[in-house]
Design a protein around this motif. Sequence first.
Motif, PDB file in Angstrom:
ATOM      1  N   ALA A 129       0.825  -1.203   0.000  1.00 52.85           N
ATOM      2  CA  ALA A 129       0.000   0.000   0.000  1.00 52.85           C
ATOM      3  C   ALA A 129       0.863   1.258   0.000  1.00 52.85           C
ATOM      4  CB  ALA A 129      -0.923  -0.010   1.214  1.00 52.85           C
ATOM      5  N   VAL A 130       1.879   1.290   0.867  1.00 50.06           N
ATOM      6  CA  VAL A 130       2.749   2.460   0.963  1.00 50.06           C
ATOM      7  C   VAL A 130       3.484   2.699  -0.354  1.00 50.06           C
ATOM      8  CG1 VAL A 130       4.843   3.361   2.049  1.00 50.06           C
ATOM      9  CG2 VAL A 130       3.040   2.357   3.453  1.00 50.06           C
ATOM     10  N   GLU A 131       4.029   1.651  -0.943  1.00 49.03           N
ATOM     11  CA  GLU A 131       4.785   1.798  -2.185  1.00 49.03           C
ATOM     12  C   GLU A 131       3.885   2.245  -3.333  1.00 49.03           C
ATOM     13  OE1 GLU A 131       8.177   2.049  -4.465  1.00 49.03           O
ATOM     14  OE2 GLU A 131       7.901   1.879  -2.289  1.00 49.03           O
ATOM     15  N   SER A 132       2.685   1.684  -3.414  1.00 45.54           N
ATOM     16  CA  SER A 132       1.757   2.079  -4.476  1.00 45.54           C
ATOM     17  C   SER A 132       1.393   3.552  -4.364  1.00 45.54           C
ATOM     18  CB  SER A 132       0.489   1.219  -4.409  1.00 45.54           C
ATOM     19  OG  SER A 132       0.789  -0.143  -4.643  1.00 45.54           O
ATOM     20  N   LEU A 133       1.114   4.012  -3.150  1.00 38.03           N
ATOM     21  CA  LEU A 133       0.726   5.402  -2.964  1.00 38.03           C
ATOM     22  C   LEU A 133       1.918   6.337  -3.106  1.00 38.03           C
ATOM     23  CD1 LEU A 133      -1.855   4.857  -0.108  1.00 38.03           C
ATOM     24  CD2 LEU A 133      -2.325   5.654  -2.432  1.00 38.03           C
ATOM     25  N   ARG A 134       3.110   5.887  -2.754  1.00 36.72           N
ATOM     26  CA  ARG A 134       4.330   6.679  -3.000  1.00 36.72           C
ATOM     27  C   ARG A 134       4.503   6.940  -4.493  1.00 36.72           C
ATOM     28  NH1 ARG A 134       8.991   6.698   0.624  1.00 36.72           N
ATOM     29  NH2 ARG A 134      10.235   6.527  -1.256  1.00 36.72           N
ATOM     30  N   LYS A 135       4.109   5.965  -5.307  1.00 32.41           N
ATOM     31  CA  LYS A 135       4.242   6.099  -6.758  1.00 32.41           C
ATOM     32  C   LYS A 135       3.093   6.894  -7.384  1.00 32.41           C
ATOM     33  CE  LYS A 135       6.736   1.742  -7.441  1.00 32.41           C
ATOM     34  NZ  LYS A 135       6.667   0.383  -8.058  1.00 32.41           N
ATOM     35  N   GLY A 136       2.141   7.317  -6.578  1.00 31.66           N
ATOM     36  CA  GLY A 136       1.025   8.098  -7.100  1.00 31.66           C
ATOM     37  C   GLY A 136      -0.094   7.264  -7.672  1.00 31.66           C
ATOM     38  N   GLN A 137      -0.177   6.004  -7.288  1.00 29.77           N
ATOM     39  CA  GLN A 137      -1.211   5.116  -7.808  1.00 29.77           C
ATOM     40  C   GLN A 137      -2.432   5.121  -6.886  1.00 29.77           C
ATOM     41  OE1 GLN A 137       0.729   1.321  -8.043  1.00 29.77           O
ATOM     42  NE2 GLN A 137       2.191   1.982  -9.588  1.00 29.77           N
ATOM     43  N   LEU A 138      -3.615   5.217  -7.465  1.00 33.64           N
ATOM     44  CA  LEU A 138      -4.831   5.058  -6.681  1.00 33.64           C
ATOM     45  C   LEU A 138      -4.850   3.642  -6.112  1.00 33.64           C
ATOM     46  CD1 LEU A 138      -7.458   6.704  -9.056  1.00 33.64           C
ATOM     47  CD2 LEU A 138      -6.374   7.724  -7.039  1.00 33.64           C
ATOM     48  N   THR A 139      -5.189   3.521  -4.827  1.00 31.38           N
ATOM     49  CA  THR A 139      -5.119   2.217  -4.167  1.00 31.38           C
ATOM     50  C   THR A 139      -6.300   2.036  -3.224  1.00 31.38           C
ATOM     51  OG1 THR A 139      -2.698   2.384  -4.238  1.00 31.38           O
ATOM     52  CG2 THR A 139      -3.646   0.673  -2.833  1.00 31.38           C
ATOM     53  N   LEU A 140      -7.140   1.051  -3.514  1.00 25.82           N
ATOM     54  CA  LEU A 140      -8.230   0.722  -2.613  1.00 25.82           C
ATOM     55  C   LEU A 140      -7.655   0.003  -1.400  1.00 25.82           C
ATOM     56  CD1 LEU A 140      -9.550   0.838  -5.585  1.00 25.82           C
ATOM     57  CD2 LEU A 140     -11.447  -0.404  -4.535  1.00 25.82           C
ATOM     58  N   LEU A 141      -8.017   0.470  -0.211  1.00 26.81           N
ATOM     59  CA  LEU A 141      -7.494  -0.091   1.031  1.00 26.81           C
ATOM     60  C   LEU A 141      -8.646  -0.637   1.865  1.00 26.81           C
ATOM     61  CD1 LEU A 141      -5.121   2.861   1.988  1.00 26.81           C
ATOM     62  CD2 LEU A 141      -4.486   0.767   0.779  1.00 26.81           C
ATOM     63  N   ALA A 142      -8.530  -1.886   2.278  1.00 23.13           N
ATOM     64  CA  ALA A 142      -9.516  -2.479   3.175  1.00 23.13           C
ATOM     65  C   ALA A 142      -8.871  -2.654   4.537  1.00 23.13           C
ATOM     66  CB  ALA A 142      -9.992  -3.828   2.639  1.00 23.13           C
ATOM     67  N   TYR A 143      -9.558  -2.187   5.588  1.00 23.50           N
ATOM     68  CA  TYR A 143      -9.016  -2.330   6.934  1.00 23.50           C
ATOM     69  C   TYR A 143     -10.067  -2.918   7.865  1.00 23.50           C
ATOM     70  CZ  TYR A 143     -11.502   1.965   8.360  1.00 23.50           C
ATOM     71  OH  TYR A 143     -12.461   2.910   8.639  1.00 23.50           O
ATOM     72  N   GLU A 144      -9.612  -3.419   9.006  1.00 24.30           N
ATOM     73  CA  GLU A 144     -10.530  -3.856  10.045  1.00 24.30           C
ATOM     74  C   GLU A 144     -10.090  -3.286  11.390  1.00 24.30           C
ATOM     75  OE1 GLU A 144     -10.601  -8.146  10.280  1.00 24.30           O
ATOM     76  OE2 GLU A 144      -9.133  -8.158  11.897  1.00 24.30           O
ATOM     77  N   SER A 145     -11.034  -3.154  12.306  1.00 20.90           N
ATOM     78  CA  SER A 145     -10.736  -2.655  13.643  1.00 20.90           C
ATOM     79  C   SER A 145      -9.685  -3.536  14.303  1.00 20.90           C
ATOM     80  CB  SER A 145     -12.005  -2.631  14.493  1.00 20.90           C
ATOM     81  OG  SER A 145     -12.976  -1.780  13.918  1.00 20.90           O
ATOM     82  N   PHE A 146      -8.697  -2.906  14.916  1.00 15.95           N
ATOM     83  CA  PHE A 146      -7.582  -3.654  15.488  1.00 15.95           C
ATOM     84  C   PHE A 146      -7.994  -4.430  16.740  1.00 15.95           C
ATOM     85  CE2 PHE A 146      -3.530  -4.395  17.545  1.00 15.95           C
ATOM     86  CZ  PHE A 146      -2.690  -4.626  16.471  1.00 15.95           C
ATOM     87  N   LYS A 147      -8.925  -3.889  17.520  1.00 18.98           N
ATOM     88  CA  LYS A 147      -9.262  -4.482  18.803  1.00 18.98           C
ATOM     89  C   LYS A 147     -10.092  -5.758  18.674  1.00 18.98           C
ATOM     90  CE  LYS A 147      -8.960  -0.183  21.414  1.00 18.98           C
ATOM     91  NZ  LYS A 147      -9.675   0.796  22.279  1.00 18.98           N
ATOM     92  N   ASP A 148     -11.186  -5.710  17.920  1.00 19.79           N
ATOM     93  CA  ASP A 148     -12.050  -6.886  17.857  1.00 19.79           C
ATOM     94  C   ASP A 148     -12.262  -7.429  16.445  1.00 19.79           C
ATOM     95  OD1 ASP A 148     -13.725  -5.012  16.713  1.00 19.79           O
ATOM     96  OD2 ASP A 148     -15.027  -4.832  18.452  1.00 19.79           O
ATOM     97  N   GLY A 149     -11.836  -6.694  15.424  1.00 24.22           N
ATOM     98  CA  GLY A 149     -11.961  -7.175  14.054  1.00 24.22           C
ATOM     99  C   GLY A 149     -13.385  -7.217  13.531  1.00 24.22           C
ATOM    100  N   ARG A 150     -14.319  -6.603  14.244  1.00 26.02           N
ATOM    101  CA  ARG A 150     -15.714  -6.662  13.812  1.00 26.02           C
ATOM    102  C   ARG A 150     -16.030  -5.708  12.670  1.00 26.02           C
ATOM    103  NH1 ARG A 150     -19.696  -7.264  19.073  1.00 26.02           N
ATOM    104  NH2 ARG A 150     -19.055  -9.384  19.656  1.00 26.02           N
TER     105      ARG A 150
END
Length: 243
Positions: A129-150
């Motif tokens: 993700a970091v490298e793609s965005l450093r290069k100026g590429q649009l990047t879809l990012l999926a994340y989840e809550s760190f504590k419970d993952g819900r």
Amino acid sequence: MSTDVARLANTGFRVQRYHAALTVGNVLTTKSRRLDPVAVHMRQSELDSACALHCLAMALVILDVAKRSALLSMAHRKYGVAADLYAVLGDSWNEGAYAQDVVDALEAMELPITVRSADGFDCGVDAFAVESLRKGQLTLLAYESFKDGRYRHFVLGVGSGGHMVGQKFTVDSLLVLDPSADALPFSCCNGMLKIDRPIDFKRRRKSVEWRYESAGHSEPVKLMSAISVVSNSRVLGGEKAAS
């Protein structure tokens, strides 16, 4: 790639880099083959789970692959990119989509874009993700809550921020457009993923704890997946292809 710079005392510069096709103003817009600038942000409702679909639609507008007006009425379109997008991802409107669903949809649509992805915890998603965005590429990012993952959510990465000392750029934040939050005036993003200390992403595969911040919201999260989308054309609607 567009760049905003602020000088920091004795530490070089604070830099934000965002996609070259974006124009920051009272409304965030992008260039297109038409004369008038086109608004980028698309707001997700409180009733749907179509964050991935919204992010992909915003990306297609920025890449000038689909018209915003057509995407806003994709459920009623019979032909074109918007209709195809709804045909392959419309079922995710209420239940949401995973990264592989998005990749499969893009491959099925055969659009003039190159798609790359990384998926899974402790598998180098953060570095991708970091490298793609450093290069100026649009990047879809999926994340989840760190504590419970819900709680799981897609946002569209449009750039990165960090410190520039000499020629060295150290990333400590990812700039995103969040479809579940309102757009912000005079900003290239309405959300950020931040880390507290510098990390050598190239040497780390274990998932990083990010802090996701948007208006009125802050929580620790970890990235589930990242999907970069790059136009195959050297110049499309005034955008320079990312290197």
